[in-house]
Scaffold this motif. Sequence first.
Motif: not given
Length: 341
Positions: A116-120, A139-145, A311-315
């Motif tokens: 359940g990481v917030a980002g990579i 695929k990773l982007a499609g999973r919302g990471i 962090l901008e992506e996550i925010g």
Amino acid sequence: MDGVTARLSDIAAQAGVSEATVSRVFNGKAGVSTATRQAVVAAMDLLGYERPPRLRQRSAGLIGLITPELGNPIFPALAQVVEQVLTSAGYTPLLCTQTPGGSTEDQLTEMLVDRGVAGIVFVSGLHADSTADMGRYTKLAGRGIPFVMINGYTEKISAPFMSTDDRAAMRLAVSHLVELGHERIGLAVGPRRFVPVLRKIEGFVQHVRTALPYTAEQAEALVQHSLFTVEGGQSAATALLDKGCTAIICGSDLMAFGAIRAARQRGLGVPQDVSVVGFDDSPLIVFADPPLTTLRQPVEAMGQAAVNALLEEIGGTPAPHAEFVFLPELVVRGSTGAGPR
């Protein structure tokens, strides 16, 4: 003097504050600036004391950092910057290292997603390999990471990229060596399929052609591929010395160590007979003999920018999905000297 007081005076001396201030920080009392609190916590960490429970931050989430092997000092250097910036933003970094015969990038990514990481943050991963399938990132982007990439660019992936300007690096190295009077300059790099390698070759060929009377084919003939290791540098440099090169630009500092070894095996002096330029300016370079002239990757700036973009992506305010290019710096030390008279 009891243990606690001894500890307070040690920490106070290390942080450059009074014992009373340290005590206030320990007890969570008001009236201490954030900077002072951070200085006290850093002093405790440096002296190896465990933080009291109230100074342990609750994590804002986990961030995965996937790097290649840590044998090349540039990767721990990048990892350290990324981890520091993440920690100061309240996140917990998880360092995942790919090793030959160990976990692959895909396995590590899967493990991070399961946690359940917030980002990579990907450092020099498959995104830098022009032959790899980029579908894994879609695929990773499609999973919302959310994720960011360091060193290695492809337009097939929509993400923020941070890269060192490899072409500009070659311009700096070639001009430096030509000014010193070298006319046969070789390039020792890793496998051709990596984007940073392709860019270094482009820059090298272009600048050798401009600075010296060479055709593109003649310049290409002075490029030698091997592995990004000391042994790789040694074998590539041996081949370039056979071609009469008096100066060798290397794709990494480790390769440069190998090139120096290759020169010495032939009884040649560095820099008296052969000049060698490294790439990275990893932390151990100043202890080399002679100290290595090298192209410094701006590790601090790149690590900081990568984390900020993530962090901008996550925010939810995504950074531009583009490549941010950072200029390297030529650090001239003792491994380059005048060309043959």
